[in-house]
Design an enzyme around this catalytic site. Structure first.
Site, PDB file in Angstrom:
ATOM      1  N   ASP A   1      51.678  42.610  33.299  1.00 53.66           N
ATOM      2  CA  ASP A   1      50.645  42.492  34.323  1.00 53.66           C
ATOM      3  C   ASP A   1      50.417  40.989  34.552  1.00 53.66           C
ATOM      4  OD1 ASP A   1      48.703  43.008  36.196  1.00 53.66           O
ATOM      5  OD2 ASP A   1      47.662  44.503  34.995  1.00 53.66           O
TER       6      ASP A   1
HETATM    7  C1  NOJ Z   1      46.652  43.055  38.238  1.00 49.62           C
HETATM    8  C2  NOJ Z   1      46.514  44.535  38.142  1.00 49.62           C
HETATM    9  O1  NOJ Z   1      46.031  44.891  36.857  1.00 49.62           O
HETATM   10  C3  NOJ Z   1      47.796  45.295  38.411  1.00 49.62           C
HETATM   11  O2  NOJ Z   1      47.501  46.662  38.458  1.00 49.62           O
HETATM   12  C4  NOJ Z   1      48.426  44.828  39.683  1.00 49.62           C
HETATM   13  O3  NOJ Z   1      49.594  45.556  39.940  1.00 49.62           O
HETATM   14  C5  NOJ Z   1      48.725  43.350  39.567  1.00 49.62           C
HETATM   15  N1  NOJ Z   1      47.477  42.613  39.353  1.00 49.62           N
HETATM   16  C6  NOJ Z   1      49.456  42.792  40.800  1.00 49.62           C
HETATM   17  O4  NOJ Z   1      48.608  42.715  41.871  1.00 49.62           O
END
Ligand code: NOJ
Length: 746
Positions: free
Chosen positions: A293
């Protein structure tokens, strides 16, 4: 015999061989054809270290008023062949230009992945995932993802960070909006439907994209419901309740997996070798790639498990992470780490291979521009068919929580409707949180949706009354005046779009601001009031529930919100949605979910005052609205539950009569309880459901077939099997109102 040394060695070798065979049963290059494999082998031989590391780094693009933009340096890296994937880049021209840089400027012409959060639609925005799950309609969920994939690929996207399959039992956690609720069994079915919708049958088709199951693992169980917080639970709970949806995604062939921000039992997922290597790859046979993430590698420093970003990059790559999402740690430190022999080139190559394989599966080596088709961009986005499905999904996701005196549907004789409340005409809130490329300007609000249906013969008036989340009561008077002019009132209340989703945990999940006061003020007019709730999580609505109002939970419906809700309000569609997450009576009950344990001192409804039992002094144990709950405009009567056990098969039938005044759909739910187990079992577990249309006056016999496999559960040795004995089968309209029958399965 095993005391004999030779035999012992032979036995060990045999065991190792069996183990190795089990693992190698999963073809590593599943779906990769011979030509692509050769191409990837050759690339790996030719690529420089920098080019390899580029493949392991996810760069980001941004969005400016004028359109998409990217950092000049990152653009340069693409041309140098040192960037393998971009996040947030979409629209055909833009993606085409970036892809062209990779293909025409870079030495090895490796095409790039373009990843994006397509969470509940791309341009046509569907209800938030939690709302979608309340449809209990796997087909419409898959169809919606198919549309999302069609639209996203028509704008250059070939990879989505979706589905989120985190099970959560805590409505304080804002990201419950993005999930499928509290139940693991249902969560698995929905996870499969979503992956199927995105990836289709052929990843090489130009309207399918690579899915990414997230957030691995157990991100939905942060302590106290606070986003990013620590997760700590028994291995058994992890296996039984939280891991299965990720596994379902793997089983159905999801192409990538995202690590979660949280730790589990002291090890953050992003550097968790057990999670990423032992479980995901070896035990489950996952053969896609693992992305972190956002900056999750860098965050290992704050977690207190890495000394610095360099150390974090080492831990992460060695644990099995293949791609660093925007954190630049692989980019900055892998060369040094390799020199210092703290990471191995074989591990880097393995990670690069998994990413190149994904590109091959998408057909990008054959045609890097296959997702850059301007005609598709013009013709395959927000088509009437796509919008119609979105509208249908809105009406299918509306849960009728309460309907005294048949306040809903709106009677035909009503002359003037007053819509009152901060969410009655708010385009910006209809998309909820995390809506990708959705355009709020194109949303239909409740006011618009109602006007679209009523035409000339009904007057529709609107007043905001108050804001969603402050203490300003200055609009109450105008709202009251408007109410006086109407013979039917609709209160549009709830959270604003940004009160749920990422980084949006709440400790108090009542209606925010002065909305309860507004409702109590308006109800005093004595006119019929229907409350339409917009929110991204189960709310504590005890105050609202005390009022003599109808309550329709509509979540955030997306582009077609107003039209779909109006279909329900005017009785075109009889509500059939059922909650997939329990609504607590108050925050003190959290976590409250339907599949808890009985305990040694269960509360007994027939002995409400007993002291030394598992109960609260100030609140009942049961929630306000249980899992599976939802009313209809008609009513259903259940009778004649029958069971038949035939060795490994359990046949269950029940009769469901439509005993009300209109046709309606019902979600008939089947639960089981394993009465005595070698470890304690939940009081109920969902094992089947059927959504059926039953005409007014009609009775249908609903048949379920489950097998002993459905009775299996994880044991302390983490093996899953069923135990013969006594079970209770429950069938009913929700998890609390059921018929039941005991069975013995030998
Ligand atoms: C953080 C989020 O937790 C995740 O779900 C997401 O895909 C990413 N950012 C990218 O935007």
């Amino acid at each position: 015999m095993l005391r004999n040394g030779k035999f012992r060695i032979a036995a060990i070798l045999l065991l190792l061989l069996i183990k190795a065979t089990v693992h190698s049963q999963v073809p590593k290059n599943k779906g990769i054809n011979h030509r692509d494999k050769e191409k990837i082998d050759n690339l790996l031989k030719t690529m420089t270290l920098d080019e390899k590391i580029g493949q392991l780094s996810l760069f980001r693009s941004g969005w400016d008023v004028t359109g998409p933009i990217i950092n000049v340096n990152d653009k340069k890296l693409i041309g140098e062949g040192k960037a393998g994937a971009i996040l947030n880049a979409y629209t055909v021209d833009y993606v085409h230009d970036l892809q062209q840089l990779a293909i025409e400027k870079s030495r090895l012409k490796i095409p790039m992945l373009f990843g994006y959060d397509v969470i509940h639609g791309h341009r046509t925005i569907f209800p938030i995932p939690l709302g979608q799950s309340c449809t209990w309609d796997l087909k419409i969920i898959e169809d919606a993802e198919r549309i999302a994939a069609t639209e996203a690929t028509a704008e250059g996207i070939n990879w989505t960070f979706s589905p989120m399959v985190d099970i959560s039992r805590d409505p304080r956690w804002g990201r419950v909006a993005e999930g499928a609720g509290e139940d693991t069994w249902l969560g698995c079915k929905i996870a499969e439907a979503r992956v199927k919708g995105f990836q289709g049958n052929d990843l090489k088709a130009n309207n399918t994209l690579l899915a990414c199951a997230k957030h691995f693992a157990a991100y939905g169980a942060p302590q106290a419901g606070r986003d990013y917080n620590t997760v700590d639970m028994s291995q058994l709970s992890l296996y039984e309740w939280f891991l299965p949806p990720y596994k379902s995604c793997v089983d159905i062939g999801v192409g990538s997996m995202m690590t979660s921000f949280n730790e589990i039992a002291g090890i953050p997922s992003t550097c968790n070798t057990w999670l990423l290597e032992d479980l995901l790859r070896k035990e489950w046979g996952f053969n896609g790639f693992v992305v972190t993430d956002w900056t999750a590698i860098n965050e290992l420093v704050s977690h207190g498990i890495a000394e610095d970003n360099k150390d974090a990059a080492r831990l992460s790559l060695n644990a099995g992470v293949d791609m660093d999402m925007v954190g630049n740690t692989f980019l900055d430190y892998l060369p040094e780490l390799l020199k210092e022999k703290k990471v191995a080139l074989t591990r880097i190559d393995e990670a690069v291979r998994s990413i190149l394989e994904a590109k091959a599966l998408l057909g990008l080596f054959d045609d890097p521009y296959r997702y850059c088709n301007k005609t598709r961009q013009e013709q395959e986005i927000m088509t009437p068919g796509q919008l119609a499905l979105a509208r249908k999904m809105v009406s299918e996701s509306c849960v009728l929580l309460k309907n005294p005196d048949h306040i809903l549907p709106i009677p035909g004789k009503v002359k003037t409707i007053a819509i009152i409340g901060p969410l009655g005409d708010s385009k910006t809130d209809m998309l909820g949180n995390w809506y990708a490329a959705g355009q709020w300007e194109k949303c239909i609000t409740l006011l618009e949706g109602i006007k679209n249906r009523t035409g000339e013969h009904m007057k529709v008036l609107y007043e905001k009354g108050c804001n969603t989340n402050d203490s300003d009561r200055s609009g109450f008077d105008a709202a009251l005046k408007l109410a006086a002019r109407a013979d039917y009132i609709i209160l549009a209340l709830g959270e604003n779009g940004w009160m749920s989703g990422e980084a949006a945990s709440r400790s108090n999940i009542d209606l925010p601001g002065v909305q309860n006061d507004l409702a109590e003020t308006i109800v005093k007019t004595g006119k019929p009031v229907a409350v339409i709730l917009f929110n991204g999580r189960p709310l504590v609505i005890a105050r609202l529930n005390n009022l003599p109002v109808a309550i329709l939970e509509t979540w955030f419906g997306g582009t077609q919100a107003g039209n779909g809700i109006a279909d329900v309000l005017f009785g075109e569609v009889s509500p059939a949605a059922k909650l997939t997450m329990t609504f607590p009576r108050n925050e003190g009950q959290i976590p409250v979910f339907y599949n808890g344990k009985n305990t040694g001192r269960p509360f007994n409804l027939n002995d409400r005052d007993a002291k030394y039992v598992s109960r609260y002094l100030d609140c009942p144990n049961d929630p306000l609205f249980p899992f599976g709950y939802g009313l209809s405009y008609t009513s259903f009567a259940y009778s004649n539950l029958e069971t038949n056990v035939d060795t490994r098969n359990i046949a269950v039938t029940v009769q469901v009569a439509n005993s009300g005044n209109c046709d309606g759909e019902e979600v008939v739910q089947l639960y089981i309880r394993d009465n005595v187990g070698s470890i304690t079992r939940p009081v109920k577990e969902l094992k089947g459901f059927q959504k059926v249309l039953i005409k007014k006056g009609e009775t249908k016999t609903i048949a379920f077939n489950i097998t002993t496999d459905d009775l299996a559960f994880y044991h302390p040795d983490l093996k899953k099997y069923w135990e013969p004995g006594e079970f209770t089968v429950y069938v009913g309209t929700n998890s609390a109102e059921t018929l039941s029958k005991s069975i013995t399965v030998k």
